[in-house]
Design a protein around this motif. Structure first.
Motif, short mmCIF file in Angstrom:
data_model
loop_
_atom_site.label_atom_id
_atom_site.label_comp_id
_atom_site.label_asym_id
_atom_site.label_seq_id
_atom_site.Cartn_x
_atom_site.Cartn_y
_atom_site.Cartn_z
N ALA A 313 10.30 0.38 6.48
CA ALA A 313 11.07 -0.82 6.80
C ALA A 313 12.33 -0.44 7.56
CB ALA A 313 11.45 -1.57 5.52
N GLN A 338 14.39 0.62 -2.97
CA GLN A 338 13.36 -0.42 -3.05
C GLN A 338 13.56 -1.36 -1.87
OE1 GLN A 338 12.82 -2.40 -6.85
NE2 GLN A 338 12.28 -4.32 -5.80
N PHE A 340 11.24 -3.74 -0.67
CA PHE A 340 10.65 -5.07 -0.78
C PHE A 340 10.60 -5.50 -2.24
CE2 PHE A 340 8.43 -3.39 3.09
CZ PHE A 340 9.11 -4.18 4.00
N ASP A 342 8.20 -6.50 -3.91
CA ASP A 342 7.00 -6.07 -4.64
C ASP A 342 7.12 -4.66 -5.19
OD1 ASP A 342 6.81 -4.49 -2.40
OD2 ASP A 342 4.88 -5.28 -1.72
N THR A 344 7.91 -1.87 -3.32
CA THR A 344 7.67 -0.83 -2.32
C THR A 344 8.90 0.04 -2.15
OG1 THR A 344 6.11 -2.22 -1.11
CG2 THR A 344 7.10 -0.39 0.10
#
Length: 350
Positions: A313, A338, A340, A342, A344
């Motif tokens: 990202a 972290q 995201f 979810d 990730t």
């Protein structure tokens, strides 16, 4: 995803050469000098072959089966000519083929045609015949680019001429004239094929820790080979932006084992030291809490704590994201974050 190597070049460069009087049904292909010709000749040069003749500076490679009657006839009719060139017999199947690749001389070739076996090198024999079969499959793929459905017949002769690389598929009617066209290659007189080294090497397979698929992120097709060696037979091309499942990393850290045709079929190998390192990278994450705040310049969170790893990202300047761990590796400290909701994770170097 799968493309034949130099297919477009072959279609443009390979040409059927009209040879009147070939009532035997053999096909003659001349590949003009260039990448396609070099690859085809390299493929058969590095097969495990047996020397037969005294003209080693003028080699003719013969792909054959030991129980092929046309191959046996070629052997019989070439006896008076082997002072002019050297036949290099490449057995890919048949009784006593393992004897031929073990002894690698004209006597073994003669014995196999006569149905007589002999000594077999347990470490080389069967593996070398299997290797030669992969050579035949590679030749088939390369030659079928010019003729869909092309089949490599026994015998198939391949040799260099002044005009390029000549391929004769089937028994040639002009055996006595072969020597007139074979180019002299002094650097190939004492040449030893890489296939010998390849089949004699025990490759260590390592588990891929982080890489399920190998993506081709370059602008060019990547060559996949039948064994983890630069001289192994070519198998296929991997197009840009396509990926293939990874089954292992080869010890030494430069080759990846891939399964482009499924796990029940023979694998292929790609040379990519960076992705091999990615796949086997070992590190420990120390638990950490808090917030990571991006600096004045936008950054990137990577898939692994390794410069050059794929980007998970983009991190805009000034953004605050949860910090979940810390990694110390190769003198560098990385923050695990972290990226995201979810869960990730990504890694940002300090």
């Amino acid at each position: 995803m799968v493309t034949r190597l130099f297919a477009s070049a072959l279609l443009a460069a390979l040409m059927l050469v009209p040879m009147p009087g070939h009532g035997d049904g053999s096909r003659h292909l001349l590949i003009p000098p260039g990448p396609a010709a070099d690859l085809l000749l390299e493929t058969v040069e590095h097969a495990v072959w047996a020397r037969d003749g005294n003209g080693s500076e003028r080699p003719i490679y013969v792909v054959y089966s030991t129980d092929c009657s046309w191959s046996r006839r070629l052997h019989e009719e070439s006896r008076a000519l082997t002072s002019d060139f050297e036949l290099r017999w490449v057995p890919s199947r048949g009784p006593h083929a393992d004897h031929v690749v073990s002894e690698r001389n004209g006597t073994a070739v003669t014995n196999a045609f006569a149905g007589r076996g002999g000594s077999v090198d347990a470490a080389i024999g069967r593996a070398a015949v299997s290797y030669n079969h992969r050579v035949v499959m590679s030749l088939l793929e390369q030659l079928s680019a010019v003729q869909p459905g092309y089949r490599v017949s026994y015998p198939t002769l391949i040799y260099r001429t002044d005009e390029g690389v000549q391929v004769i598929d089937g028994f040639p009617s002009n055996v006595g004239q072969l020597a007139q066209r074979v180019s002299r290659q002094p650097d190939r007189a004492d040449f030893e094929p890489a296939g010998l080294r390849i089949v004699g090497t025990r490759y260590q397979r390592l588990r891929s820790l982080h890489l399920d698929h190998y993506p081709n992120m370059t602008n060019e097709a990547r060559l996949l080979r039948a064994f983890p060696d630069h001289h192994a037979p070519w198998v296929m091309n991997l197009k840009p932006e396509y990926s293939v499942a990874v089954s292992a990393v080869i010890g030494g850290g430069e080759w990846l084992e891939l399964t482009p045709f499924g796990r029940n079929d023979p694998p292929a190998y790609v040379h990519d030291p960076f992705y091999a390192r990615m796949a086997t990278l070992q590190y420990q994450v120390r638990p950490a809490r808090g917030t990571y705040t991006a600096g004045r310049q936008p950054g990137q969170a990577l898939q692994l704590p390794l410069i050059g790893a794929p980007v998970v990202a983009d991190v805009p300047a000034g953004v605050r994201i949860p910090r979940t761990g810390e990694v110390h590796i190769d003198g560098q400290i990385w923050d695990q974050v972290q990226v995201f909701a979810d869960g990730t994770r990504g890694y940002i170097p300090r």
